[in-house]
Design a protein around this motif. Structure first.
Motif, PDB file in Angstrom:
ATOM      1  N   PHE A  51       0.845  -1.190   0.000  1.00  0.00           N
ATOM      2  CA  PHE A  51       0.000   0.000   0.000  1.00  0.00           C
ATOM      3  C   PHE A  51       0.881   1.239   0.000  1.00  0.00           C
ATOM      4  O   PHE A  51       1.775   1.361   0.838  1.00  0.00           O
ATOM      5  N   SER A  52       0.626   2.130  -0.942  1.00  0.00           N
ATOM      6  CA  SER A  52       1.342   3.385  -0.996  1.00  0.00           C
ATOM      7  C   SER A  52       0.347   4.532  -0.902  1.00  0.00           C
ATOM      8  O   SER A  52      -0.403   4.777  -1.846  1.00  0.00           O
ATOM      9  N   SER A  53       0.332   5.192   0.246  1.00  0.00           N
ATOM     10  CA  SER A  53      -0.571   6.326   0.415  1.00  0.00           C
ATOM     11  C   SER A  53      -0.147   7.486  -0.485  1.00  0.00           C
ATOM     12  O   SER A  53      -0.984   8.148  -1.098  1.00  0.00           O
ATOM     13  N   GLY A  54       1.159   7.702  -0.576  1.00  0.00           N
ATOM     14  CA  GLY A  54       1.654   8.806  -1.390  1.00  0.00           C
ATOM     15  C   GLY A  54       1.305   8.658  -2.854  1.00  0.00           C
ATOM     16  O   GLY A  54       0.901   9.635  -3.503  1.00  0.00           O
ATOM     17  N   ALA A  55       1.449   7.443  -3.401  1.00  0.00           N
ATOM     18  CA  ALA A  55       1.128   7.187  -4.804  1.00  0.00           C
ATOM     19  C   ALA A  55      -0.342   6.860  -4.994  1.00  0.00           C
ATOM     20  O   ALA A  55      -0.840   6.858  -6.120  1.00  0.00           O
ATOM     21  N   GLY A  56      -1.019   6.543  -3.899  1.00  0.00           N
ATOM     22  CA  GLY A  56      -2.433   6.194  -3.996  1.00  0.00           C
ATOM     23  C   GLY A  56      -2.685   4.885  -4.710  1.00  0.00           C
ATOM     24  O   GLY A  56      -3.659   4.749  -5.456  1.00  0.00           O
ATOM     25  N   ASP A  57      -1.790   3.907  -4.520  1.00  0.00           N
ATOM     26  CA  ASP A  57      -2.011   2.637  -5.214  1.00  0.00           C
ATOM     27  C   ASP A  57      -1.681   1.452  -4.328  1.00  0.00           C
ATOM     28  O   ASP A  57      -1.188   1.586  -3.216  1.00  0.00           O
ATOM     29  N   THR A  58      -2.011   0.284  -4.861  1.00  0.00           N
ATOM     30  CA  THR A  58      -1.831  -0.967  -4.143  1.00  0.00           C
ATOM     31  C   THR A  58      -1.319  -2.037  -5.093  1.00  0.00           C
ATOM     32  O   THR A  58      -1.353  -1.867  -6.318  1.00  0.00           O
ATOM     33  N   TYR A  59      -0.879  -3.139  -4.498  1.00  0.00           N
ATOM     34  CA  TYR A  59      -0.468  -4.302  -5.278  1.00  0.00           C
ATOM     35  C   TYR A  59      -0.779  -5.551  -4.467  1.00  0.00           C
ATOM     36  O   TYR A  59      -0.638  -5.553  -3.234  1.00  0.00           O
ATOM     37  N   TYR A  60      -1.196  -6.608  -5.165  1.00  0.00           N
ATOM     38  CA  TYR A  60      -1.484  -7.899  -4.532  1.00  0.00           C
ATOM     39  C   TYR A  60      -0.789  -9.010  -5.314  1.00  0.00           C
ATOM     40  O   TYR A  60      -0.776  -8.998  -6.550  1.00  0.00           O
ATOM     41  N   VAL A  61      -0.285  -9.983  -4.575  1.00  0.00           N
ATOM     42  CA  VAL A  61       0.235 -11.154  -5.269  1.00  0.00           C
ATOM     43  C   VAL A  61      -0.950 -12.001  -5.734  1.00  0.00           C
ATOM     44  O   VAL A  61      -2.068 -11.884  -5.205  1.00  0.00           O
ATOM     45  N   ASP A  62      -0.715 -12.853  -6.706  1.00  0.00           N
ATOM     46  CA  ASP A  62      -1.803 -13.624  -7.318  1.00  0.00           C
ATOM     47  C   ASP A  62      -2.557 -14.477  -6.300  1.00  0.00           C
ATOM     48  O   ASP A  62      -3.773 -14.650  -6.403  1.00  0.00           O
ATOM     49  N   ALA A  63      -1.837 -14.998  -5.318  1.00  0.00           N
ATOM     50  CA  ALA A  63      -2.450 -15.924  -4.352  1.00  0.00           C
ATOM     51  C   ALA A  63      -3.555 -15.284  -3.525  1.00  0.00           C
ATOM     52  O   ALA A  63      -4.418 -16.000  -2.989  1.00  0.00           O
ATOM     53  N   VAL A  64      -3.545 -13.957  -3.416  1.00  0.00           N
ATOM     54  CA  VAL A  64      -4.546 -13.290  -2.573  1.00  0.00           C
ATOM     55  C   VAL A  64      -5.409 -12.309  -3.356  1.00  0.00           C
ATOM     56  O   VAL A  64      -6.363 -11.749  -2.808  1.00  0.00           O
ATOM     57  N   GLN A  65      -5.082 -12.114  -4.624  1.00  0.00           N
ATOM     58  CA  GLN A  65      -5.842 -11.178  -5.456  1.00  0.00           C
ATOM     59  C   GLN A  65      -7.315 -11.558  -5.453  1.00  0.00           C
ATOM     60  O   GLN A  65      -7.665 -12.717  -5.666  1.00  0.00           O
ATOM     61  N   GLY A  66      -8.172 -10.589  -5.182  1.00  0.00           N
ATOM     62  CA  GLY A  66      -9.610 -10.835  -5.163  1.00  0.00           C
ATOM     63  C   GLY A  66     -10.145 -11.282  -3.814  1.00  0.00           C
ATOM     64  O   GLY A  66     -11.361 -11.264  -3.593  1.00  0.00           O
ATOM     65  N   ARG A  67      -9.269 -11.675  -2.908  1.00  0.00           N
ATOM     66  CA  ARG A  67      -9.699 -12.104  -1.571  1.00  0.00           C
ATOM     67  C   ARG A  67      -9.256 -11.119  -0.483  1.00  0.00           C
ATOM     68  O   ARG A  67      -9.964 -10.934   0.504  1.00  0.00           O
ATOM     69  N   PHE A  68      -8.098 -10.538  -0.664  1.00  0.00           N
ATOM     70  CA  PHE A  68      -7.551  -9.615   0.334  1.00  0.00           C
ATOM     71  C   PHE A  68      -7.658  -8.183  -0.188  1.00  0.00           C
ATOM     72  O   PHE A  68      -7.531  -7.934  -1.401  1.00  0.00           O
ATOM     73  N   THR A  69      -7.857  -7.256   0.744  1.00  0.00           N
ATOM     74  CA  THR A  69      -7.894  -5.829   0.406  1.00  0.00           C
ATOM     75  C   THR A  69      -7.029  -5.066   1.398  1.00  0.00           C
ATOM     76  O   THR A  69      -7.222  -5.192   2.613  1.00  0.00           O
ATOM     77  N   ILE A  70      -6.099  -4.288   0.874  1.00  0.00           N
ATOM     78  CA  ILE A  70      -5.231  -3.466   1.722  1.00  0.00           C
ATOM     79  C   ILE A  70      -5.713  -2.027   1.643  1.00  0.00           C
ATOM     80  O   ILE A  70      -6.133  -1.550   0.576  1.00  0.00           O
ATOM     81  N   SER A  71      -5.684  -1.351   2.786  1.00  0.00           N
ATOM     82  CA  SER A  71      -6.132   0.041   2.817  1.00  0.00           C
ATOM     83  C   SER A  71      -5.414   0.767   3.940  1.00  0.00           C
ATOM     84  O   SER A  71      -4.787   0.133   4.796  1.00  0.00           O
ATOM     85  N   GLY A  72      -5.516   2.082   3.922  1.00  0.00           N
ATOM     86  CA  GLY A  72      -4.853   2.864   4.943  1.00  0.00           C
ATOM     87  C   GLY A  72      -5.730   3.985   5.463  1.00  0.00           C
ATOM     88  O   GLY A  72      -6.614   4.472   4.747  1.00  0.00           O
ATOM     89  N   ASP A  73      -5.490   4.352   6.701  1.00  0.00           N
ATOM     90  CA  ASP A  73      -6.177   5.477   7.332  1.00  0.00           C
ATOM     91  C   ASP A  73      -5.096   6.433   7.817  1.00  0.00           C
ATOM     92  O   ASP A  73      -4.449   6.179   8.834  1.00  0.00           O
ATOM     93  N   ASN A  74      -4.887   7.505   7.060  1.00  0.00           N
ATOM     94  CA  ASN A  74      -3.812   8.432   7.410  1.00  0.00           C
ATOM     95  C   ASN A  74      -4.050   9.088   8.763  1.00  0.00           C
ATOM     96  O   ASN A  74      -3.086   9.363   9.489  1.00  0.00           O
ATOM     97  N   ALA A  75      -5.301   9.342   9.110  1.00  0.00           N
ATOM     98  CA  ALA A  75      -5.600   9.978  10.385  1.00  0.00           C
ATOM     99  C   ALA A  75      -5.171   9.101  11.558  1.00  0.00           C
ATOM    100  O   ALA A  75      -4.748   9.602  12.598  1.00  0.00           O
ATOM    101  N   LYS A  76      -5.304   7.793  11.376  1.00  0.00           N
ATOM    102  CA  LYS A  76      -4.906   6.851  12.418  1.00  0.00           C
ATOM    103  C   LYS A  76      -3.503   6.301  12.197  1.00  0.00           C
ATOM    104  O   LYS A  76      -3.014   5.515  13.010  1.00  0.00           O
TER     105      LYS A  76
END
Length: 131
Positions: A51-76
């Motif tokens: 997860f890159s907050s600065g670039a505003g993007d994410t990446y997932y490996v194939d094994a978890v694509q579609g099942r896992f979601t990464i996100s960030g909360d800058n305030a926290k």
């Protein structure tokens, strides 16, 4: 002092969900990429998601694509890994790590989840998926 603390692991059944948290201190999320890695017994540590907050993007490996979601909360100053449809092969210790050398997760792709790019690591949280 740059520090990461993971939480949220546990024992669940196949098909269940878990949400892991990675609380960061000593730096702002905008300045670092945060990635999740995992290590199963007897196996090497492998990258899961970035997860890159600065670039505003994410990446997932194939094994978890579609099942896992990464996100960030800058305030926290916290990054989350929502894990759905868990499988026994997802069983591992999950670690989050921070890098100021990964500028874009999507742009760097699989390179963004190589352990050598990351300098600060959390202590890990155990995820066990078993019936």
């Amino acid at each position: 002092q740059v520090q990461l603390v993971e939480s949220g692991g546990g024992l669940v059944q196949p098909g269940d969900s878990l949400r892991l948290s990675c609380a960061a201190s000593g730096f702002a999320l905008d300045d670092y990429a945060i990635a999740w890695f995992r290590q199963a017994p007897g196996k090497e540590r492998e990258g899961v998601s970035c997860f890159s907050s600065g670039a505003g993007d994410t990446y997932y490996v194939d094994a978890v694509q579609g099942r896992f979601t990464i996100s960030g909360d800058n305030a926290k100053n916290t990054v989350y890994l929502q894990m759905n449809s868990l499988k026994p092969e997802d069983t591992a210790v999950y670690y989050c790590a921070a890098s100021n050398r990964v500028s874009t997760c999507r742009g760097m792709g699989v390179i963004s989840v190589i352990t050598g790019w990351y300098d600060t690591w959390g202590q890990g949280t155990q995820v066990t998926v078993s019936s």
